[in-house]
Motif scaffolding. Sequence first.
Motif, mmCIF file in Angstrom:
data_model
loop_
_atom_site.group_PDB
_atom_site.id
_atom_site.type_symbol
_atom_site.label_atom_id
_atom_site.label_comp_id
_atom_site.label_asym_id
_atom_site.label_seq_id
_atom_site.Cartn_x
_atom_site.Cartn_y
_atom_site.Cartn_z
ATOM 1 N N GLU A 40 0.949 -1.167 -0.038
ATOM 2 C CA GLU A 40 0.033 0.153 0.006
ATOM 3 C C GLU A 40 0.796 1.235 0.150
ATOM 4 O OE1 GLU A 40 -3.361 0.553 -0.018
ATOM 5 O OE2 GLU A 40 -3.375 -1.649 -0.598
ATOM 6 N N ARG A 41 0.734 2.119 -0.945
ATOM 7 C CA ARG A 41 1.505 3.356 -0.973
ATOM 8 C C ARG A 41 0.553 4.346 -1.767
ATOM 9 N NH1 ARG A 41 2.196 -0.101 -4.815
ATOM 10 N NH2 ARG A 41 3.216 0.079 -6.805
ATOM 11 N N PRO A 42 1.121 5.729 -1.407
ATOM 12 C CA PRO A 42 0.293 6.884 -2.204
ATOM 13 C C PRO A 42 0.717 6.633 -3.665
ATOM 14 C CG PRO A 42 1.654 7.441 -0.643
ATOM 15 C CD PRO A 42 2.098 6.287 -0.688
ATOM 16 N N ASP A 43 -0.027 7.358 -4.629
ATOM 17 C CA ASP A 43 0.290 7.371 -6.097
ATOM 18 C C ASP A 43 0.957 8.493 -6.334
ATOM 19 O OD1 ASP A 43 -1.108 5.079 -6.994
ATOM 20 O OD2 ASP A 43 -2.877 6.063 -7.600
ATOM 21 N N TYR A 44 2.190 8.072 -6.849
ATOM 22 C CA TYR A 44 3.212 8.959 -7.117
ATOM 23 C C TYR A 44 3.385 9.255 -8.684
ATOM 24 C CZ TYR A 44 4.291 10.185 -2.226
ATOM 25 O OH TYR A 44 4.065 10.457 -1.104
ATOM 26 N N ILE A 45 4.137 10.304 -9.273
ATOM 27 C CA ILE A 45 4.743 10.446 -10.651
ATOM 28 C C ILE A 45 6.169 10.549 -10.511
ATOM 29 C CG2 ILE A 45 4.445 11.721 -12.573
ATOM 30 C CD1 ILE A 45 1.719 12.435 -11.594
ATOM 31 N N GLY A 46 6.601 9.616 -11.219
ATOM 32 C CA GLY A 46 8.387 10.125 -11.396
ATOM 33 C C GLY A 46 8.668 10.383 -12.904
ATOM 34 N N VAL A 47 9.377 11.531 -13.206
ATOM 35 C CA VAL A 47 9.447 12.104 -14.561
ATOM 36 C C VAL A 47 10.960 12.008 -14.748
ATOM 37 C CG1 VAL A 47 9.280 13.983 -16.134
ATOM 38 C CG2 VAL A 47 7.369 13.092 -14.748
ATOM 39 N N GLU A 48 11.381 11.355 -15.902
ATOM 40 C CA GLU A 48 12.854 11.835 -16.316
ATOM 41 C C GLU A 48 12.920 12.196 -17.912
ATOM 42 O OE1 GLU A 48 14.626 7.890 -16.048
ATOM 43 O OE2 GLU A 48 13.958 7.551 -14.072
ATOM 44 N N ILE A 49 13.399 13.251 -17.964
ATOM 45 C CA ILE A 49 13.696 13.878 -19.245
ATOM 46 C C ILE A 49 15.217 14.078 -19.720
ATOM 47 C CG2 ILE A 49 13.055 15.906 -20.651
ATOM 48 C CD1 ILE A 49 10.662 16.320 -18.753
ATOM 49 N N GLU A 50 15.424 13.399 -20.791
ATOM 50 C CA GLU A 50 16.655 13.552 -21.348
ATOM 51 C C GLU A 50 16.533 14.589 -22.473
ATOM 52 O OE1 GLU A 50 17.539 9.674 -22.869
ATOM 53 O OE2 GLU A 50 17.268 8.773 -20.727
ATOM 54 N N MET A 51 17.638 15.493 -22.575
ATOM 55 C CA MET A 51 17.596 16.481 -23.633
ATOM 56 C C MET A 51 19.193 16.554 -24.375
ATOM 57 S SD MET A 51 15.954 19.302 -21.129
ATOM 58 C CE MET A 51 16.634 18.655 -19.864
ATOM 59 N N PRO A 52 19.002 16.899 -25.705
ATOM 60 C CA PRO A 52 20.492 16.920 -26.384
ATOM 61 C C PRO A 52 20.968 18.361 -26.072
ATOM 62 C CG PRO A 52 18.516 16.369 -28.032
ATOM 63 C CD PRO A 52 18.019 16.712 -26.722
ATOM 64 N N VAL A 53 22.162 18.275 -25.921
ATOM 65 C CA VAL A 53 23.036 19.504 -25.811
ATOM 66 C C VAL A 53 23.648 19.900 -27.484
ATOM 67 C CG1 VAL A 53 25.113 20.760 -24.769
ATOM 68 C CG2 VAL A 53 24.015 19.080 -23.138
ATOM 69 N N VAL A 54 23.259 21.033 -27.746
ATOM 70 C CA VAL A 54 23.619 21.394 -29.153
ATOM 71 C C VAL A 54 24.297 22.628 -29.026
ATOM 72 C CG1 VAL A 54 22.699 21.847 -31.436
ATOM 73 C CG2 VAL A 54 21.405 20.652 -29.821
ATOM 74 N N ASN A 55 25.793 22.342 -29.712
ATOM 75 C CA ASN A 55 26.456 23.371 -30.295
ATOM 76 C C ASN A 55 25.887 24.340 -31.459
ATOM 77 O OD1 ASN A 55 28.619 25.275 -31.075
ATOM 78 N ND2 ASN A 55 30.306 23.943 -30.584
ATOM 79 N N LEU A 56 25.286 25.611 -31.216
ATOM 80 C CA LEU A 56 24.602 25.951 -32.309
ATOM 81 C C LEU A 56 25.658 26.748 -33.694
ATOM 82 C CD1 LEU A 56 22.268 28.174 -30.132
ATOM 83 C CD2 LEU A 56 21.745 26.384 -31.656
ATOM 84 N N SER A 57 26.962 26.489 -33.145
ATOM 85 C CA SER A 57 27.959 26.881 -34.384
ATOM 86 C C SER A 57 27.959 25.693 -35.405
ATOM 87 C CB SER A 57 29.267 27.144 -33.885
ATOM 88 O OG SER A 57 29.989 26.029 -33.345
ATOM 89 N N GLY A 58 27.417 24.404 -34.999
ATOM 90 C CA GLY A 58 27.499 23.239 -36.124
ATOM 91 C C GLY A 58 28.837 22.570 -35.693
ATOM 92 N N GLN A 59 29.673 22.945 -34.564
ATOM 93 C CA GLN A 59 30.818 22.236 -34.219
ATOM 94 C C GLN A 59 30.428 21.028 -33.130
ATOM 95 O OE1 GLN A 59 33.850 22.713 -35.808
ATOM 96 N NE2 GLN A 59 32.649 23.779 -37.099
ATOM 97 N N PRO A 60 31.442 20.033 -33.117
ATOM 98 C CA PRO A 60 30.933 19.184 -31.746
ATOM 99 C C PRO A 60 30.945 19.957 -30.388
ATOM 100 C CG PRO A 60 32.763 18.558 -33.188
ATOM 101 C CD PRO A 60 32.601 19.933 -33.566
ATOM 102 N N VAL A 61 30.161 19.266 -29.586
ATOM 103 C CA VAL A 61 29.998 19.703 -28.110
ATOM 104 C C VAL A 61 31.344 19.422 -27.512
ATOM 105 C CG1 VAL A 61 28.970 19.151 -25.774
ATOM 106 C CG2 VAL A 61 27.363 19.402 -28.038
ATOM 107 N N ASP A 62 31.777 20.596 -26.901
ATOM 108 C CA ASP A 62 32.919 20.430 -25.970
ATOM 109 C C ASP A 62 32.506 20.174 -24.807
ATOM 110 O OD1 ASP A 62 35.172 20.851 -24.486
ATOM 111 O OD2 ASP A 62 35.833 22.823 -25.178
ATOM 112 N N GLU A 63 32.878 18.835 -24.269
ATOM 113 C CA GLU A 63 32.581 18.444 -22.962
ATOM 114 C C GLU A 63 32.646 19.431 -21.925
ATOM 115 O OE1 GLU A 63 35.706 15.154 -21.376
ATOM 116 O OE2 GLU A 63 34.061 14.501 -22.609
ATOM 117 N N ALA A 64 33.836 20.032 -21.886
ATOM 118 C CA ALA A 64 34.356 21.060 -20.907
ATOM 119 C C ALA A 64 33.144 22.002 -20.815
ATOM 120 C CB ALA A 64 35.498 21.930 -21.205
ATOM 121 N N VAL A 65 32.267 22.498 -21.862
ATOM 122 C CA VAL A 65 31.161 23.584 -21.575
ATOM 123 C C VAL A 65 30.119 22.618 -20.967
ATOM 124 C CG1 VAL A 65 29.576 24.820 -22.964
ATOM 125 C CG2 VAL A 65 31.913 24.654 -23.751
ATOM 126 N N SER A 66 29.731 21.588 -21.201
ATOM 127 C CA SER A 66 28.727 20.993 -20.588
ATOM 128 C C SER A 66 29.288 20.581 -18.960
ATOM 129 C CB SER A 66 28.504 19.455 -21.101
ATOM 130 O OG SER A 66 27.840 19.535 -22.372
#
Length: 460
Positions: A20-46
């Motif tokens: 028996e437990r209350p009804d809860y909601i768990g949400v996970e949202i993954e999102m792309p990190v995009v370099n708008l210059s069209g270059q690869p993402v520099d992980e140091a920025v992230s």
Amino acid sequence: MNENIRKAIYDKYIAPTKKERPDYIGVEIEMPVVNLSGQPVDEAVSIETAESFIRHFGFIEAGRGADGNITSAKHEPTGDILSFDCCYSNLELSFGKAADLFEIKSRFEKYCRFLNAEFSKHGYTLTGMGVNPNADINHNQPIQNERYRMLYHYLHSYPLHKNEVAMRFHERPDFGTFTSASQVQLDVRYDELTDVINVFGLLEPYKALLFANSYLPDYPDFLCVRNMLWEHSMQGYNPHNVGMFGKKVSSIDELIDYIGTQSIYCTMRDGKYIDFTPLTLDEFFSRKAVEGEYFDGEKYQKITFAPDISDLEYLRTFKFEDLTFRGTIEYRSSCCQPLSESLTVAAFHTGLKEKLYELKEILENDNVIYSHGFNALELQKLLSKRSQPYFIDENSIEKQLIRILDLSAEGLKQRDLGEEILLAPLYERAQGHTNPARTMLEGIKKCIPMINYIKQYAAI
């Protein structure tokens, strides 16, 4: 199947649904990190952006990679987690269990505004797409921790197994570094467990029409390529580990049997992940020894180990309706949505959960898509593509989608929190016979640049 294995499966997956437990909601949202210059993402920025976020919101560091870089952090009062999923160009926000979708929406938008303000200083953005639009430009390298290093190594082992299974492997084993999902976990009760799995399985083709948002030029036929990438990879070596159940689950015993046919491909010994050729649980636990590989800090080494029932902890499945050890069903088939519409996935499922048996009535008597000789599994694959099957009547589809959305809205109204307003974008999609991927591709066909959609889907 050995009774000890059945009991372990029952204790892990079935017993929690009886609590028996209350009804809860768990949400996970993954999102792309995009370099708008069209270059690869520099992980140091992230990494720099994540560190700023952690300081600003008072999150506590929860993980660092072997290279010392942050991988995850948690906000103790709410249970919210910021993490990088597979790589530094895919950022995930996971929310502590909540009773109110607006609580999650408020924090999600607050977090995203801050993150995008920080990313914008470098010409970057988070956006709401199920595939990173720079998938072919980014480095797509795994985070240097045990789990993601193992996963990357395992997924890239597919050429060794091409003759072992009757399936076609795709050529993008790095897909985990550029695909982004919107997932929701909802509590499920024991007496509704098989109905939830069966009914929401029948719903999957309609969800493909509403939520498709992962286009990859390598596979131009798909509006939702994410699921194909999972299914035709080493994750789908055993088809029971991924996608849909394929047939109706008639009882809890049958569900336990099904879980017993799923495959395990990794475990841990002495703090090291070991991966190996997938074995069904029944076969794995019947062996005295299994041979696998682990990373010793410099290279991969062979290892032989004895299975232990505790290895069940490392069963990794990616079903569209995935039963978890928490007594929840995790709904995993939906792509990341445009950020302003991110809570549509959670709202849609939450409302329909309240109307399970009315939804069952609609879908079991559906003659819009279920009267042409195709089952739910086949229809989900067909309706994930750009070209619709010959038998599709768009006006009939629209009416059925509106009927399903109305039912979800009724379920949300029962909760008396005003959450039904979150479904508004889905009504627009149903009436416009579109989804985010189709809208984007039709715009690109009219010479609207991709960057316009990156920014549009990043807006809140």
